[in-house]
Design a protein around this motif. Structure first.
Motif, PDB file in Angstrom:
ATOM      1  N   UNK A 142       0.797  -1.310  -0.027  1.00 46.70           N
ATOM      2  CA  UNK A 142       0.196  -0.061  -0.129  1.00 46.70           C
ATOM      3  C   UNK A 142       0.887   1.372  -0.048  1.00 46.70           C
ATOM      4  N   UNK A 143       1.706   1.302   0.779  1.00 48.17           N
ATOM      5  CA  UNK A 143       2.880   2.319   0.785  1.00 48.17           C
ATOM      6  C   UNK A 143       3.819   2.619  -0.499  1.00 48.17           C
ATOM      7  N   UNK A 144       3.859   1.614  -1.364  1.00 48.29           N
ATOM      8  CA  UNK A 144       4.703   1.776  -2.551  1.00 48.29           C
ATOM      9  C   UNK A 144       3.685   2.550  -3.403  1.00 48.29           C
ATOM     10  N   UNK A 145       2.313   2.163  -3.593  1.00 49.70           N
ATOM     11  CA  UNK A 145       1.563   2.912  -4.578  1.00 49.70           C
ATOM     12  C   UNK A 145       1.270   4.260  -4.268  1.00 49.70           C
ATOM     13  N   UNK A 146       0.859   4.534  -2.853  1.00 50.07           N
ATOM     14  CA  UNK A 146       0.746   5.885  -2.289  1.00 50.07           C
ATOM     15  C   UNK A 146       2.008   6.700  -2.368  1.00 50.07           C
ATOM     16  N   UNK A 149       4.612   6.474  -4.766  1.00 49.50           N
ATOM     17  CA  UNK A 149       4.975   6.969  -5.819  1.00 49.50           C
ATOM     18  C   UNK A 149       4.100   7.614  -6.516  1.00 49.50           C
ATOM     19  N   UNK A 150       2.833   7.556  -6.385  1.00 51.93           N
ATOM     20  CA  UNK A 150       1.673   8.415  -6.927  1.00 51.93           C
ATOM     21  C   UNK A 150       1.382   9.794  -6.310  1.00 51.93           C
ATOM     22  N   UNK A 151       1.642  10.074  -4.976  1.00 51.31           N
ATOM     23  CA  UNK A 151       1.394  10.964  -4.215  1.00 51.31           C
ATOM     24  C   UNK A 151       2.250  11.744  -3.428  1.00 51.31           C
ATOM     25  N   UNK A 152       3.204  10.980  -2.668  1.00 50.66           N
ATOM     26  CA  UNK A 152       4.220  11.543  -1.930  1.00 50.66           C
ATOM     27  C   UNK A 152       5.513  11.979  -2.856  1.00 50.66           C
ATOM     28  N   UNK A 153       6.145  11.315  -3.589  1.00 49.62           N
ATOM     29  CA  UNK A 153       7.037  11.429  -4.185  1.00 49.62           C
ATOM     30  C   UNK A 153       6.982  11.509  -5.850  1.00 49.62           C
ATOM     31  N   UNK A 154       5.643  12.347  -6.208  1.00 51.32           N
ATOM     32  CA  UNK A 154       5.357  12.068  -7.822  1.00 51.32           C
ATOM     33  C   UNK A 154       6.499  12.872  -8.519  1.00 51.32           C
ATOM     34  N   UNK A 155       6.934  13.941  -7.850  1.00 50.97           N
ATOM     35  CA  UNK A 155       8.045  14.599  -8.473  1.00 50.97           C
ATOM     36  C   UNK A 155       9.360  13.757  -8.810  1.00 50.97           C
ATOM     37  N   UNK A 156       9.810  13.276  -7.783  1.00 54.05           N
ATOM     38  CA  UNK A 156      10.949  12.254  -7.894  1.00 54.05           C
ATOM     39  C   UNK A 156      10.924  11.086  -8.964  1.00 54.05           C
ATOM     40  N   UNK A 157       9.382  10.671  -8.659  1.00 51.90           N
ATOM     41  CA  UNK A 157       9.089   9.167  -9.745  1.00 51.90           C
ATOM     42  C   UNK A 157       8.946   9.678 -11.054  1.00 51.90           C
ATOM     43  N   UNK A 158       8.908  10.740 -11.532  1.00 56.07           N
ATOM     44  CA  UNK A 158       8.328  11.364 -12.618  1.00 56.07           C
ATOM     45  C   UNK A 158       9.233  10.470 -13.840  1.00 56.07           C
ATOM     46  N   UNK A 159      10.441  10.457 -13.715  1.00 61.18           N
ATOM     47  CA  UNK A 159      11.192   9.882 -14.821  1.00 61.18           C
ATOM     48  C   UNK A 159      11.426   8.405 -14.568  1.00 61.18           C
ATOM     49  N   UNK A 160      11.154   7.804 -13.340  1.00 58.67           N
ATOM     50  CA  UNK A 160      11.417   6.636 -13.181  1.00 58.67           C
ATOM     51  C   UNK A 160      10.383   5.641 -13.719  1.00 58.67           C
ATOM     52  N   UNK A 161      10.884   4.280 -14.209  1.00 59.71           N
ATOM     53  CA  UNK A 161       9.841   3.511 -14.891  1.00 59.71           C
ATOM     54  C   UNK A 161       9.244   2.643 -13.475  1.00 59.71           C
TER      55      UNK A 161
END
Length: 146
Positions: A61-65, A67-79
């Motif tokens: 549950x933590x991964x999804x939230x 990636x999508x909400x907390x660190x959305x800026x950092x994860x923008x370029x990550x697959x």
């Protein structure tokens, strides 16, 4: 850090990120703890196994939230695949620490629920720094995980 360093690091965006991380962390911590109590206290699973299963559920549950909400800026370029693999490494390290230390602390006479809170706090701080810097960042080159 100097006063200037802190003010540069602790921006409004960082405070929002910390608030979101805390909300997700607290919510998944409650899920983790409730699952642990249900599995160990209710279903009478062995403490280390119950701890591991509860931690794994909350981690998904933590991964999804995160990636999508907390660190959305950092994860923008990550697959998603690369982020999930790196996240799994961090989770497995946290799982190992949690599954090892909760029973150890419990064995000293500390209630397993208090042990869980203490261990979760340590794992949570480590994860806050690992997630945006390694887990959710874009890979250095196509196909790279480092």
């Amino acid at each position: 850090m100097s006063g200037t360093g802190w003010s540069q690091w602790l921006t409004k965006a960082r405070l929002l990120e910390i608030a979101r991380y805390s909300a997700v962390g607290f919510g998944t911590f409650l899920l983790d703890t409730a699952s642990l109590i249900a599995l160990h206290g209710g279903a009478h699973l062995q403490l280390a196994l119950a701890t591991a299963l509860a931690f794994a559920l909350a981690s998904l549950v933590n991964f999804v939230l995160s990636r999508q909400w907390v660190f959305e800026q950092a994860s923008a370029g990550a697959t998603p695949r690369a982020a999930l693999i790196r996240y799994t490494v961090v989770v497995l390290l946290g799982l190992g620490v949690t599954a090892a230390l909760v029973p150890v602390l419990s064995g000293t006479g500390l209630d397993y629920r208090i042990a869980k809170i203490l261990v979760s706090a340590v794992v949570g701080v480590g994860n806050y720094f690992a997630f945006p810097r390694w887990v959710f960042r874009a890979a250095a080159r196509p196909g790279a995980l480092a």
